[in-house]
Motif scaffolding. Structure first.
Motif, PDB file in Angstrom:
ATOM      1  N   SER A  46      24.521  19.307  38.811  1.00 37.38           N
ATOM      2  CA  SER A  46      23.843  20.123  37.969  1.00 37.38           C
ATOM      3  C   SER A  46      24.905  20.998  36.781  1.00 37.38           C
ATOM      4  O   SER A  46      25.880  21.220  37.073  1.00 37.38           O
ATOM      5  N   ASP A  91      20.894  23.252  33.484  1.00 34.21           N
ATOM      6  CA  ASP A  91      19.922  23.941  34.382  1.00 34.21           C
ATOM      7  C   ASP A  91      20.135  25.509  34.462  1.00 34.21           C
ATOM      8  O   ASP A  91      19.115  26.106  34.831  1.00 34.21           O
ATOM      9  N   TRP A 169      18.720  19.383  40.969  1.00 32.85           N
ATOM     10  CA  TRP A 169      18.018  19.866  39.718  1.00 32.85           C
ATOM     11  C   TRP A 169      18.161  18.726  38.681  1.00 32.85           C
ATOM     12  O   TRP A 169      19.076  17.910  38.590  1.00 32.85           O
TER      13      TRP A 169
END
Length: 171
Positions: A46, A91, A169
């Motif tokens: 992420s 993210d 994510w």
């Protein structure tokens, strides 16, 4: 290790030379493969943008993010952070509260307005009550990390504000 680019003037294919961080900006088509300290990053990781005007804090929090399985990018101020946010998706943004030009709260406000889904954690060494009063109920900041913090505190805060753990994510 600074980012590398291929030198097209050399007769040997694949020759690479460092690019100054003063004139290098990542492109959407070419995400960074290395963190600021030269560690190879997992492409599944992420992406986190870390913002602080103190280079020592940037380096430390970036290393912590790598230890937690994230792909960090660093920015020394809110203006640079906004530039990076226009060039790619992150993210999570972990930003210092007290910075020149744009403070962490103003940065968080702009992120929430223009970058749907990006979570924002503010880190600060200021009085907790003072900062909590400012941020309470704003809906702009997703979490608060009080300096100094350790790896476990950072992990817990990220897990509280994120819907899932690294690698999930944006998958």
């Amino acid at each position: 290790m600074p980012p590398m680019i291929a030198n097209r003037s050399e007769p040997q294919p694949g020759s690479r030379y460092p690019v100054s961080s003063d004139n290098y900006h990542p492109s959407l088509d070419d995400p960074p493969l290395q963190s600021a300290d030269g560690l190879r990053l997992d492409s599944d990781a992420s992406r986190i943008l870390i913002v602080d005007d103190n280079p020592d804090i940037l380096k430390l929090v970036s290393k912590m993010a790598v230890c937690l399985g994230y792909q960090p990018t660093t920015a020394e101020n809110g203006v640079d952070a906004l530039y990076y946010l226009t060039r790619g998706y992150y993210d999570l943004v972990i930003t210092d509260y007290d910075m020149p030009f744009i403070d962490g709260y103003q940065l968080a406000d702009q992120i929430k307005e223009k970058h749907f889904g990006t979570k924002v954690i503010i880190m600060t060494g200021h009085c907790e009550k003072e900062v909590e009063d400012l941020l309470d109920g704003s809906g702009i900041v997703d979490g608060l990390l009080l300096k100094p913090f350790n790896l476990e505190a950072m992990r817990e805060k990220i897990e509280r504000v994120s819907p899932s753990y690294p690698g999930e994510w944006g998958a």
